[in-house]
Design a protein around this motif. Structure first.
Motif, mmCIF file in Angstrom:
data_model
loop_
_atom_site.group_PDB
_atom_site.id
_atom_site.type_symbol
_atom_site.label_atom_id
_atom_site.label_comp_id
_atom_site.label_asym_id
_atom_site.label_seq_id
_atom_site.Cartn_x
_atom_site.Cartn_y
_atom_site.Cartn_z
ATOM 1 N N THR A 3 0.810 -1.222 0.000
ATOM 2 C CA THR A 3 0.000 0.000 0.000
ATOM 3 C C THR A 3 0.844 1.275 0.000
ATOM 4 O OG1 THR A 3 -0.119 -0.103 2.401
ATOM 5 C CG2 THR A 3 -1.965 -1.055 1.176
ATOM 6 N N ASN A 4 2.138 1.142 0.228
ATOM 7 C CA ASN A 4 3.026 2.311 0.238
ATOM 8 C C ASN A 4 4.090 2.084 -0.832
ATOM 9 O OD1 ASN A 4 4.353 4.623 0.880
ATOM 10 N ND2 ASN A 4 4.660 4.137 3.038
ATOM 11 N N ILE A 5 4.023 2.868 -1.892
ATOM 12 C CA ILE A 5 4.791 2.544 -3.099
ATOM 13 C C ILE A 5 5.694 3.693 -3.523
ATOM 14 C CG2 ILE A 5 4.558 1.882 -5.542
ATOM 15 C CD1 ILE A 5 1.546 1.073 -4.173
ATOM 16 N N LEU A 6 6.921 3.343 -3.868
ATOM 17 C CA LEU A 6 7.911 4.295 -4.372
ATOM 18 C C LEU A 6 7.892 4.203 -5.902
ATOM 19 C CD1 LEU A 6 9.916 6.087 -2.792
ATOM 20 C CD2 LEU A 6 11.618 4.281 -3.056
ATOM 21 N N VAL A 7 7.755 5.345 -6.574
ATOM 22 C CA VAL A 7 7.657 5.347 -8.043
ATOM 23 C C VAL A 7 8.772 6.209 -8.629
ATOM 24 C CG1 VAL A 7 6.188 5.849 -10.044
ATOM 25 C CG2 VAL A 7 5.145 5.093 -7.893
ATOM 26 N N THR A 8 9.608 5.621 -9.480
ATOM 27 C CA THR A 8 10.573 6.421 -10.241
ATOM 28 C C THR A 8 9.916 6.770 -11.578
ATOM 29 O OG1 THR A 8 11.672 4.684 -11.537
ATOM 30 C CG2 THR A 8 12.432 5.009 -9.253
ATOM 31 N N GLY A 9 10.285 7.914 -12.140
ATOM 32 C CA GLY A 9 9.646 8.334 -13.390
ATOM 33 C C GLY A 9 8.203 8.740 -13.166
ATOM 34 N N ALA A 10 7.904 9.229 -11.950
ATOM 35 C CA ALA A 10 6.518 9.560 -11.584
ATOM 36 C C ALA A 10 5.971 10.751 -12.361
ATOM 37 C CB ALA A 10 6.426 9.835 -10.085
ATOM 38 N N SER A 11 6.861 11.572 -12.960
ATOM 39 C CA SER A 11 6.389 12.751 -13.697
ATOM 40 C C SER A 11 6.087 12.434 -15.163
ATOM 41 C CB SER A 11 7.425 13.873 -13.615
ATOM 42 O OG SER A 11 8.645 13.444 -14.222
ATOM 43 N N GLY A 12 6.395 11.216 -15.596
ATOM 44 C CA GLY A 12 6.120 10.821 -16.979
ATOM 45 C C GLY A 12 4.666 10.440 -17.184
ATOM 46 N N PHE A 13 4.312 10.129 -18.411
ATOM 47 C CA PHE A 13 2.927 9.793 -18.753
ATOM 48 C C PHE A 13 2.417 8.604 -17.936
ATOM 49 C CE2 PHE A 13 0.198 7.002 -21.393
ATOM 50 C CZ PHE A 13 -0.959 7.771 -21.339
ATOM 51 N N VAL A 14 3.157 7.496 -17.940
ATOM 52 C CA VAL A 14 2.726 6.308 -17.190
ATOM 53 C C VAL A 14 2.762 6.594 -15.691
ATOM 54 C CG1 VAL A 14 3.212 3.884 -16.648
ATOM 55 C CG2 VAL A 14 3.448 4.693 -18.997
ATOM 56 N N GLY A 15 3.838 7.250 -15.237
ATOM 57 C CA GLY A 15 3.998 7.541 -13.815
ATOM 58 C C GLY A 15 2.856 8.359 -13.240
ATOM 59 N N LYS A 16 2.453 9.399 -13.960
ATOM 60 C CA LYS A 16 1.351 10.256 -13.493
ATOM 61 C C LYS A 16 0.045 9.470 -13.411
ATOM 62 C CE LYS A 16 2.913 14.779 -15.189
ATOM 63 N NZ LYS A 16 2.750 15.745 -16.290
ATOM 64 N N ASN A 17 -0.248 8.735 -14.484
ATOM 65 C CA ASN A 17 -1.495 7.984 -14.536
ATOM 66 C C ASN A 17 -1.540 6.878 -13.488
ATOM 67 O OD1 ASN A 17 -3.478 8.529 -17.002
ATOM 68 N ND2 ASN A 17 -1.399 9.052 -17.645
ATOM 69 N N LEU A 18 -0.438 6.149 -13.368
ATOM 70 C CA LEU A 18 -0.393 5.035 -12.419
ATOM 71 C C LEU A 18 -0.475 5.543 -10.980
ATOM 72 C CD1 LEU A 18 -0.084 2.010 -11.906
ATOM 73 C CD2 LEU A 18 2.399 2.285 -12.092
ATOM 74 N N SER A 19 0.248 6.623 -10.680
ATOM 75 C CA SER A 19 0.225 7.187 -9.320
ATOM 76 C C SER A 19 -1.187 7.619 -8.939
ATOM 77 C CB SER A 19 1.185 8.371 -9.216
ATOM 78 O OG SER A 19 2.518 7.956 -9.423
ATOM 79 N N THR A 20 -1.878 8.299 -9.860
ATOM 80 C CA THR A 20 -3.259 8.742 -9.597
ATOM 81 C C THR A 20 -4.175 7.550 -9.383
ATOM 82 O OG1 THR A 20 -2.911 10.736 -10.920
ATOM 83 C CG2 THR A 20 -5.198 10.090 -10.525
ATOM 84 N N PHE A 21 -4.033 6.535 -10.234
ATOM 85 C CA PHE A 21 -4.858 5.324 -10.134
ATOM 86 C C PHE A 21 -4.653 4.651 -8.776
ATOM 87 C CE2 PHE A 21 -5.590 0.772 -10.668
ATOM 88 C CZ PHE A 21 -6.803 0.740 -11.339
#
Length: 304
Positions: A3-21
């Motif tokens: 439930t607590n996730i670290l995302v690299t490339g979070a500002s990219g297209f996939v990163g933004k969408n996946l983080s929001t989801f």
């Protein structure tokens, strides 16, 4: 469940969408910038999983410095993965690519295909994969290598933009005599699969292809774009021989249609997603290939 996730490339297209989801699924996401020299200090003990999206994208114009691919896609991934091995984090997701395996495909691409990439992009990705798979995982840790095919979604035109422009201008599609099949991956299906992998604790480590359930021909794709725009498809079956001669002329005269572009527009590239669906116990993805593409194409219209 992670439930607590670290995302690299979070500002990219996939990163933004996946983080929001994931946030909408009540997961907490933390962006990790690998451009920050002190990124190693940002490893959080309370993090359950790392999703490594950051990387140097495939430059189809071939103007990029080849060394950059290896520094970013291979070396930085290895450094991040070694950090994961020495941490308390349980799951590591590495976003590779189907192009790490093959630039062109005969038949259907599965995870068992012997990798033979031809570009520096593909080679740098497979070298990172091989390093990850060669390491002994401490007990309780899981590693997932994701190989997506062409990703699209609202806000990301990618290779669909050329077809969109042709249809929008009311131009006919002159390559209808060529028959091919291509796999796509809608962002909604990608998000769904990652979430299901995060919440399934007994999912085996390994390599998983991501693609929509059905491959589409370019003719079907053109028809889908027309459908999204409320237009009638204009599919012209010009003789293959004439088109190939024109493309050959395009090579010499530097015309928009040349042999390389013709190949890209008419070749097949079908990717199987059966392994991940079987592993997760799902029959079909939330959106069909056509539904995902219509959603993407309609977003182009809104952006204008």
């Amino acid at each position: 469940m992670a439930t607590n996730i670290l995302v690299t490339g979070a500002s990219g297209f996939v990163g933004k969408n996946l983080s929001t989801f994931l946030q909408n699924k009540e997961c907490k996401t933390n962006a990790l910038s690998l451009r920050n020299e002190n990124w190693k200090a940002d490893f959080l003990k309370s993090v359950d999983a790392i999703i490594h999206l950051a990387g140097k994208a495939h430059d189809i114009s071939n103007v990029s410095d080849s060394d950059e691919y290896y520094k970013i896609n291979r070396d930085l991934t290895i450094e991040l993965f070694n950090g994961f091995l020495n941490s308390d984090i349980k799951k590591f997701f590495y976003f590779s690519s189907v192009k790490a395996v093959a630039d062109s495909v005969e038949g259907i691409l599965t995870e068992d295909e012997v990798a033979n990439p031809v570009t520096h992009y593909g080679k740098s990705k497979i070298e990172a994969e091989r390093y990850i798979l060669s390491q002994n995982l401490p007990e309780g840790k899981k590693v997932y290598i994701i190989r997506p095919c062409m990703i699209h979604g609202p806000g990301n035109k990618g290779n669909l933009n050329l077809l969109y422009k042709i249809v929008e201008k009311g131009l006919p599609w002159p390559l209808a005599s060529f028959h091919n099949q291509r796999s796509f991956l809608g962002i909604d299906n990608l998000n769904y699969l990652i979430y299901e992998m995060l919440i399934k604790n007994d999912l085996q480590s390994g390599v998983y292809n991501f693609a929509d359930d059905k491959a589409l021909s370019t003719n079907e794709l053109i028809s889908t774009v027309n459908k999204a725009l409320g237009k009638k498809a204009k599919l012209w079956k010009v003789s293959k021989g004439l088109i190939e001669k024109t493309a050959g002329l395009g090579d010499k005269l530097k015309l928009p249609l040349n042999s390389e572009r013709l190949k890209k527009l008419t070749e097949s590239y079908v990717v199987s997603n059966q392994k991940i669906k079987s592993a997760l116990g799902i029959e079909k993805l939330p959106l069909s290939a056509e539904e995902g593409l219509i959603k993407t194409i309609k977003s182009f219209k809104k952006e204008k």
